[in-house]
Design a protein around this motif. Structure first.
Motif, PDB file in Angstrom:
ATOM      1  N   UNK A 224       0.966  -1.197   0.063  1.00 23.51           N
ATOM      2  CA  UNK A 224      -0.122  -0.141   0.034  1.00 23.51           C
ATOM      3  C   UNK A 224       0.776   1.125   0.048  1.00 23.51           C
ATOM      4  N   UNK A 225       0.513   2.269  -0.940  1.00 27.66           N
ATOM      5  CA  UNK A 225       1.024   3.649  -0.969  1.00 27.66           C
ATOM      6  C   UNK A 225      -0.256   4.531  -0.966  1.00 27.66           C
ATOM      7  N   UNK A 226      -0.409   5.106   0.381  1.00 28.19           N
ATOM      8  CA  UNK A 226      -1.780   5.936   0.234  1.00 28.19           C
ATOM      9  C   UNK A 226      -2.868   5.403  -0.337  1.00 28.19           C
ATOM     10  N   UNK A 227      -3.468   5.971  -1.494  1.00 28.18           N
ATOM     11  CA  UNK A 227      -4.593   5.629  -1.993  1.00 28.18           C
ATOM     12  C   UNK A 227      -4.588   4.435  -3.178  1.00 28.18           C
ATOM     13  N   UNK A 228      -3.322   3.750  -3.021  1.00 32.92           N
ATOM     14  CA  UNK A 228      -2.941   2.835  -4.260  1.00 32.92           C
ATOM     15  C   UNK A 228      -2.606   1.774  -3.290  1.00 32.92           C
ATOM     16  N   UNK A 229      -2.884   0.381  -3.979  1.00 31.52           N
ATOM     17  CA  UNK A 229      -2.735  -0.760  -3.406  1.00 31.52           C
ATOM     18  C   UNK A 229      -2.415  -1.889  -4.433  1.00 31.52           C
ATOM     19  N   UNK A 230      -1.443  -2.850  -4.105  1.00 34.96           N
ATOM     20  CA  UNK A 230      -1.137  -3.740  -5.253  1.00 34.96           C
ATOM     21  C   UNK A 230      -1.349  -4.997  -4.298  1.00 34.96           C
ATOM     22  N   UNK A 231      -2.083  -6.132  -4.942  1.00 38.87           N
ATOM     23  CA  UNK A 231      -2.320  -7.294  -4.341  1.00 38.87           C
ATOM     24  C   UNK A 231      -1.760  -8.637  -5.324  1.00 38.87           C
TER      25      UNK A 231
ATOM     26  N   UNK B 126      -2.633 -13.680  -9.810  1.00 40.32           N
ATOM     27  CA  UNK B 126      -3.333 -12.384 -10.043  1.00 40.32           C
ATOM     28  C   UNK B 126      -2.455 -11.393  -9.356  1.00 40.32           C
ATOM     29  N   UNK B 127      -2.607 -10.111 -10.378  1.00 38.61           N
ATOM     30  CA  UNK B 127      -2.022  -9.028  -9.724  1.00 38.61           C
ATOM     31  C   UNK B 127      -3.135  -7.856  -9.845  1.00 38.61           C
ATOM     32  N   UNK B 128      -3.644  -7.559  -8.743  1.00 35.88           N
ATOM     33  CA  UNK B 128      -4.555  -6.550  -8.769  1.00 35.88           C
ATOM     34  C   UNK B 128      -4.128  -5.357  -8.354  1.00 35.88           C
ATOM     35  N   UNK B 129      -4.442  -4.270  -8.934  1.00 38.90           N
ATOM     36  CA  UNK B 129      -4.282  -2.918  -8.526  1.00 38.90           C
ATOM     37  C   UNK B 129      -5.742  -2.335  -8.189  1.00 38.90           C
ATOM     38  N   UNK B 130      -5.555  -1.455  -6.885  1.00 39.03           N
ATOM     39  CA  UNK B 130      -6.715  -0.881  -6.375  1.00 39.03           C
ATOM     40  C   UNK B 130      -6.430   0.435  -6.159  1.00 39.03           C
TER      41      UNK B 130
ATOM     42  N   UNK C  53     -13.971   7.275  -2.002  1.00 39.49           N
ATOM     43  CA  UNK C  53     -14.475   7.648  -0.942  1.00 39.49           C
ATOM     44  C   UNK C  53     -15.189   6.573  -0.142  1.00 39.49           C
ATOM     45  N   UNK C  54     -15.620   5.420  -0.929  1.00 36.76           N
ATOM     46  CA  UNK C  54     -16.792   4.388  -0.219  1.00 36.76           C
ATOM     47  C   UNK C  54     -15.850   3.207  -0.441  1.00 36.76           C
ATOM     48  N   UNK C  55     -14.600   3.329  -0.425  1.00 29.39           N
ATOM     49  CA  UNK C  55     -13.673   2.032  -0.104  1.00 29.39           C
ATOM     50  C   UNK C  55     -12.704   1.620  -1.212  1.00 29.39           C
ATOM     51  N   UNK C  56     -12.005   0.554  -1.132  1.00 30.18           N
ATOM     52  CA  UNK C  56     -11.092   0.221  -2.109  1.00 30.18           C
ATOM     53  C   UNK C  56     -11.930  -0.373  -3.441  1.00 30.18           C
ATOM     54  N   UNK C  57     -11.497   0.187  -4.425  1.00 38.63           N
ATOM     55  CA  UNK C  57     -12.124  -0.367  -5.941  1.00 38.63           C
ATOM     56  C   UNK C  57     -10.615  -0.972  -6.740  1.00 38.63           C
TER      57      UNK C  57
END
Length: 143
Positions: free
Chosen positions: A96-103, A121-125, A129-133
């Motif tokens: 996680x880095x601020x509003x960006x995440x990698x899973x 799977x490589x997910x970028x999120x 405002x209503x959560x992680x997408x």
């Protein structure tokens, strides 16, 4: 002073773990919807600008493909109920880095209880405002 420093470190770790748990929960919701063939629930955890790419690996080499989100949702919703499928997630690695995440999620994919393929799977999120997408998915597929 040392106690304050330790307290701050503990708070930072708790915040980081809470964020990672929230991200893992989003990925969990994604797969629950996926396994239920519920395209509406899938759309709730994905960005409206979702991008999907795959890398299929075989004896003939690697092939890169692009799938439109609308086609992805439709394909999931139209899988016949007679077909049993399950994507088993083997582990989670969250960054996680601020509003960006990698899973990063290694997986095995089963159709009617038989191993079909495996990969990662490589997910970028993005944290809205209503959560992680989920905004981007890149996966590998090996027979």
């Amino acid at each position: 002073m040392k106690k304050i420093f330790v307290f701050v470190i503990v708070l930072i770790n708790q915040f980081s773990l809470a964020q990672e748990n929230e991200i893992q929960l989003t990925i969990g919701k994604f797969f629950n919807a996926f396994h239920q063939r519920d395209s509406i629930a899938l759309k709730k955890v994905c960005s409206e600008n979702l991008v999907l790419h795959s890398i299929s690996e075989s004896e003939k080499g690697s092939q890169f493909s692009v799938e439109k989100a609308a086609n992805f949702y439709k394909s999931i919703a139209t899988i016949p109920l007679s077909i049993k499928f399950e994507e088993k997630i083997l582990s989670f690695k969250v960054q996680v880095d601020g509003a960006m995440a990698h899973v990063w999620t290694p997986y095995e994919f089963y159709v009617n209880d038989k191993l079909s393929h495996s990969g990662v799977n490589s997910f970028q999120l993005f944290k809205e405002n209503d959560g992680w997408k989920v905004v981007y998915i890149l996966d590998t597929r090996r027979k």
